[in-house]
Design a protein around this motif. Structure first.
Motif, PDB file in Angstrom:
ATOM      1  N   LEU A  55       0.829  -1.204   0.000  1.00 24.36           N
ATOM      2  CA  LEU A  55       0.000   0.000   0.000  1.00 24.36           C
ATOM      3  C   LEU A  55       0.863   1.253   0.000  1.00 24.36           C
ATOM      4  CD1 LEU A  55      -2.860  -0.929   2.520  1.00 24.36           C
ATOM      5  CD2 LEU A  55      -2.945  -0.913   0.026  1.00 24.36           C
ATOM      6  N   SER A  56       1.973   1.198   0.750  1.00 21.44           N
ATOM      7  CA  SER A  56       2.886   2.341   0.765  1.00 21.44           C
ATOM      8  C   SER A  56       3.597   2.485  -0.579  1.00 21.44           C
ATOM      9  CB  SER A  56       3.901   2.162   1.888  1.00 21.44           C
ATOM     10  OG  SER A  56       4.882   3.166   1.842  1.00 21.44           O
ATOM     11  N   ALA A  57       4.002   1.364  -1.168  1.00 24.85           N
ATOM     12  CA  ALA A  57       4.728   1.417  -2.445  1.00 24.85           C
ATOM     13  C   ALA A  57       3.860   1.973  -3.568  1.00 24.85           C
ATOM     14  CB  ALA A  57       5.222   0.022  -2.808  1.00 24.85           C
ATOM     15  N   THR A  58       2.558   1.699  -3.529  1.00 21.22           N
ATOM     16  CA  THR A  58       1.650   2.161  -4.587  1.00 21.22           C
ATOM     17  C   THR A  58       1.025   3.514  -4.285  1.00 21.22           C
ATOM     18  OG1 THR A  58      -0.135   0.871  -3.569  1.00 21.22           O
ATOM     19  CG2 THR A  58       1.111  -0.177  -5.350  1.00 21.22           C
ATOM     20  N   GLY A  59       1.309   4.104  -3.128  1.00 17.20           N
ATOM     21  CA  GLY A  59       0.799   5.420  -2.799  1.00 17.20           C
ATOM     22  C   GLY A  59      -0.591   5.439  -2.209  1.00 17.20           C
ATOM     23  N   VAL A  60      -1.162   4.284  -1.905  1.00 18.51           N
ATOM     24  CA  VAL A  60      -2.488   4.258  -1.269  1.00 18.51           C
ATOM     25  C   VAL A  60      -2.409   4.869   0.116  1.00 18.51           C
ATOM     26  CG1 VAL A  60      -4.352   2.750  -0.466  1.00 18.51           C
ATOM     27  CG2 VAL A  60      -3.153   2.237  -2.614  1.00 18.51           C
ATOM     28  N   VAL A  61      -1.334   4.584   0.829  1.00 21.02           N
ATOM     29  CA  VAL A  61      -1.042   5.245   2.106  1.00 21.02           C
ATOM     30  C   VAL A  61       0.253   6.017   1.917  1.00 21.02           C
ATOM     31  CG1 VAL A  61      -2.211   3.454   3.468  1.00 21.02           C
ATOM     32  CG2 VAL A  61       0.234   3.231   2.987  1.00 21.02           C
ATOM     33  N   PRO A  62       0.571   6.968   2.806  1.00 19.64           N
ATOM     34  CA  PRO A  62       1.807   7.752   2.627  1.00 19.64           C
ATOM     35  C   PRO A  62       3.036   6.860   2.494  1.00 19.64           C
ATOM     36  CG  PRO A  62       0.434   8.727   4.332  1.00 19.64           C
ATOM     37  CD  PRO A  62      -0.228   7.436   3.953  1.00 19.64           C
ATOM     38  N   LYS A  63       3.903   7.207   1.552  1.00 22.68           N
ATOM     39  CA  LYS A  63       5.108   6.419   1.329  1.00 22.68           C
ATOM     40  C   LYS A  63       6.016   6.466   2.555  1.00 22.68           C
ATOM     41  CE  LYS A  63       5.547   6.566  -3.726  1.00 22.68           C
ATOM     42  NZ  LYS A  63       5.598   5.096  -3.864  1.00 22.68           N
ATOM     43  N   LEU A  64       6.691   5.359   2.776  1.00 23.24           N
ATOM     44  CA  LEU A  64       7.645   5.307   3.885  1.00 23.24           C
ATOM     45  C   LEU A  64       8.837   6.200   3.568  1.00 23.24           C
ATOM     46  CD1 LEU A  64       7.529   1.453   4.499  1.00 23.24           C
ATOM     47  CD2 LEU A  64       6.754   3.204   6.099  1.00 23.24           C
TER      48      LEU A  64
ATOM     49  N   SER B 152      13.410   5.424  -0.163  1.00 25.88           N
ATOM     50  CA  SER B 152      12.072   4.980   0.236  1.00 25.88           C
ATOM     51  C   SER B 152      11.827   3.536  -0.172  1.00 25.88           C
ATOM     52  CB  SER B 152      11.019   5.894  -0.403  1.00 25.88           C
ATOM     53  OG  SER B 152       9.711   5.464  -0.070  1.00 25.88           O
ATOM     54  N   SER B 153      12.348   3.155  -1.340  1.00 27.19           N
ATOM     55  CA  SER B 153      12.154   1.781  -1.800  1.00 27.19           C
ATOM     56  C   SER B 153      12.886   0.787  -0.903  1.00 27.19           C
ATOM     57  CB  SER B 153      12.636   1.631  -3.245  1.00 27.19           C
ATOM     58  OG  SER B 153      14.025   1.921  -3.346  1.00 27.19           O
ATOM     59  N   GLY B 154      14.066   1.186  -0.409  1.00 19.71           N
ATOM     60  CA  GLY B 154      14.827   0.294   0.455  1.00 19.71           C
ATOM     61  C   GLY B 154      14.103  -0.036   1.747  1.00 19.71           C
ATOM     62  N   ILE B 155      13.564   0.991   2.397  1.00 20.15           N
ATOM     63  CA  ILE B 155      12.862   0.744   3.649  1.00 20.15           C
ATOM     64  C   ILE B 155      11.544   0.008   3.405  1.00 20.15           C
ATOM     65  CG2 ILE B 155      11.595   2.946   3.742  1.00 20.15           C
ATOM     66  CD1 ILE B 155      12.271   2.998   6.748  1.00 20.15           C
ATOM     67  N   THR B 156      10.929   0.246   2.238  1.00 16.32           N
ATOM     68  CA  THR B 156       9.700  -0.480   1.908  1.00 16.32           C
ATOM     69  C   THR B 156       9.978  -1.968   1.718  1.00 16.32           C
ATOM     70  OG1 THR B 156       8.794   1.489   0.817  1.00 16.32           O
ATOM     71  CG2 THR B 156       7.761  -0.620   0.301  1.00 16.32           C
ATOM     72  N   TRP B 157      11.090  -2.277   1.020  1.00 10.41           N
ATOM     73  CA  TRP B 157      11.474  -3.683   0.863  1.00 10.41           C
ATOM     74  C   TRP B 157      11.751  -4.327   2.215  1.00 10.41           C
ATOM     75  CZ3 TRP B 157      10.451  -6.805  -2.797  1.00 10.41           C
ATOM     76  CH2 TRP B 157      10.415  -6.394  -4.126  1.00 10.41           C
ATOM     77  N   MET B 158      12.390  -3.599   3.117  1.00 14.25           N
ATOM     78  CA  MET B 158      12.694  -4.165   4.428  1.00 14.25           C
ATOM     79  C   MET B 158      11.426  -4.437   5.224  1.00 14.25           C
ATOM     80  SD  MET B 158      15.211  -5.356   5.945  1.00 14.25           S
ATOM     81  CE  MET B 158      15.513  -6.108   7.530  1.00 14.25           C
ATOM     82  N   VAL B 159      10.444  -3.560   5.101  1.00 11.20           N
ATOM     83  CA  VAL B 159       9.152  -3.783   5.764  1.00 11.20           C
ATOM     84  C   VAL B 159       8.489  -5.047   5.208  1.00 11.20           C
ATOM     85  CG1 VAL B 159       6.809  -2.868   6.021  1.00 11.20           C
ATOM     86  CG2 VAL B 159       8.779  -1.379   6.409  1.00 11.20           C
ATOM     87  N   ALA B 160       8.553  -5.204   3.879  1.00 12.52           N
ATOM     88  CA  ALA B 160       7.972  -6.400   3.257  1.00 12.52           C
ATOM     89  C   ALA B 160       8.712  -7.659   3.699  1.00 12.52           C
ATOM     90  CB  ALA B 160       8.011  -6.268   1.738  1.00 12.52           C
ATOM     91  N   PHE B 161      10.052  -7.584   3.755  1.00 13.54           N
ATOM     92  CA  PHE B 161      10.838  -8.742   4.215  1.00 13.54           C
ATOM     93  C   PHE B 161      10.479  -9.087   5.660  1.00 13.54           C
ATOM     94  CE2 PHE B 161      14.573  -7.668   1.153  1.00 13.54           C
ATOM     95  CZ  PHE B 161      13.810  -8.139   0.091  1.00 13.54           C
ATOM     96  N   GLY B 162      10.317  -8.056   6.485  1.00 11.98           N
ATOM     97  CA  GLY B 162       9.927  -8.293   7.873  1.00 11.98           C
ATOM     98  C   GLY B 162       8.557  -8.943   7.971  1.00 11.98           C
ATOM     99  N   GLY B 163       7.631  -8.517   7.114  1.00 16.87           N
ATOM    100  CA  GLY B 163       6.299  -9.130   7.109  1.00 16.87           C
ATOM    101  C   GLY B 163       6.353 -10.604   6.752  1.00 16.87           C
ATOM    102  N   LEU B 164       7.154 -10.931   5.716  1.00 19.45           N
ATOM    103  CA  LEU B 164       7.307 -12.341   5.334  1.00 19.45           C
ATOM    104  C   LEU B 164       7.904 -13.164   6.481  1.00 19.45           C
ATOM    105  CD1 LEU B 164       8.685 -12.084   1.685  1.00 19.45           C
ATOM    106  CD2 LEU B 164       6.502 -13.071   2.381  1.00 19.45           C
ATOM    107  N   ALA B 165       8.913 -12.596   7.152  1.00 19.07           N
ATOM    108  CA  ALA B 165       9.592 -13.326   8.230  1.00 19.07           C
ATOM    109  C   ALA B 165       8.661 -13.544   9.418  1.00 19.07           C
ATOM    110  CB  ALA B 165      10.840 -12.566   8.657  1.00 19.07           C
ATOM    111  N   PHE B 166       8.017 -12.464   9.890  1.00 17.88           N
ATOM    112  CA  PHE B 166       7.195 -12.578  11.092  1.00 17.88           C
ATOM    113  C   PHE B 166       5.937 -13.389  10.842  1.00 17.88           C
ATOM    114  CE2 PHE B 166       9.178  -8.234  12.023  1.00 17.88           C
ATOM    115  CZ  PHE B 166      10.271  -8.818  12.626  1.00 17.88           C
TER     116      PHE B 166
END
Length: 335
Positions: free
Chosen positions: A271-280, A289-303
């Motif tokens: 949602l952040s990457a597509t602009g639906v919510v404010p970008k990280l 911004s893309s780097g921190i977004t990827w890290m959030v996604a990686f964290g989601g997959l892990a947790f």
């Protein structure tokens, strides 16, 4: 009732009890939680009585309402575990106490609900089987067994969600660069960590990755027979039966928070990457911004992978290790 008393005390004294790193429980919310705890206590007492249908419906509604509240209240336990394991201290004593009390409350309410449901179906409230006689005699424990192939494959696939997250952290601790973060920037961002965490990082081991490895060890114990009977390398414990709650309690307590947090990150990142919510926005060691977004996604997959993997493995372990009353003539699976 202890939970309710603590909540009222915190509300009256103005104690800060964090709900998230930047949001604390308001006193009115604490009083509402205390009222729900009293309602849960009343529902537990009602299960000891013979109730008419309206009473049973009311009690069931009270449990259905309160159990999720207590479950959500312990969602931050994995985060506290990581900080304690890395000797980084506790961010909030009241927050940790709230999560522990919520965990105890959730566990007790679920046990009460299961026991009462069995009694309503005419089964033994302790083992859930059909048998004559009381339910205060010795228990018969099943022999150690392996989880089904479907469960093992499911858990292995969910564990793969750790690879991107653990991979980039390992690259940083080894001195490399990934998703726009350099090893130097990563060390500076974590300069305030404990001596143990820094010592581990110096040899390429991130403390959170180490905690994930402990969770993987727990997962394997839930899947394989050595999690039901201590293996030979445990020396004096070798061959003894593993207490059922020893692996189940940490699995259930950590799985809820990991799953909820992981799903939230997996939803938020795209949602952040597509602009639906404010970008990280880049912060700390992250330069894009893309780097921190990827890290959030990686964290989601892990947790989420760890959380749902623990749920699947714990469910299998719970069913495979369920003891029955020794007086039960046959073991009839509960509905």
């Amino acid at each position: 009732m202890l939970f309710a008393l603590v909540q009222v005390t915190w509300a009256a004294s103005g104690a800060t009890v964090p709900w998230s790193p930047h949001v604390a429980y308001a006193p009115t919310v604490q009083l509402l939680l205390a009222a729900l705890a009293v309602l849960a206590a009343a529902a537990c007492l009602a299960t000891t009585r013979t109730l008419a249908r309206p009473g049973r419906v009311t009690m069931a509604a009270a449990l259905i309402l309160t159990v999720p509240v207590f479950v959500m209240g312990m969602a931050s336990l994995p985060a506290y575990f990581v900080t304690l394991a890395s000797f980084s201290g506790v961010d909030s004593v009241t927050g940790l106490a709230h999560d522990l009390l919520s965990a105890v409350g959730a566990a007790l309410l679920i046990v009460v609900a299961i026991s009462y449901r069995r009694r309503l179906r005419g089964r033994c409230p302790r083992c859930g089987q059909d048998h004559s006689g009381g339910f205060d005699g010795p228990l018969a424990h099943p022999v150690p067994s392996l989880a089904s192939k479907r469960t093992r494959v499911t858990v292995y696939l969910l564990m793969c969600g750790l690879l991107p997250w653990a991979g980039v952290k390992t690259i940083w601790t080894l001195g490399g660069e990934a998703i726009g973060v350099t090893a130097h920037g990563w060390r500076e961002m974590n300069a305030g960590e404990s001596e143990l965490a820094r010592a581990l990082a110096s040899v390429g081991i991130d403390v959170t990755v180490l905690a994930a490895m402990a969770a993987i060890f727990l997962l394997l114990g839930l899947l394989y027979p050595w999690g039901q009977a201590f293996p030979r390398w445990t020396l004096i414990l070798s061959g003894r039966r593993v207490p059922r709650l020893l692996p189940l309690l940490p699995a259930w307590l950590s799985s809820v928070g990991l799953s909820v947090y992981g799903v939230f990150l997996l939803i938020y990142a795209p949602l952040s990457a597509t602009g639906v919510v404010p970008k990280l926005k880049p912060s700390g060691a992250f330069t894009t911004s893309s780097g921190i977004t990827w890290m959030v996604a990686f964290g989601g997959l892990a947790f989420a992978g760890l959380g749902f993997g623990l749920i699947a493995a714990a469910r299998s372990y719970s069913a495979r290790t369920l003891p029955i009353c020794a007086g039960a003539a046959t073991r009839v699976p509960a509905h």
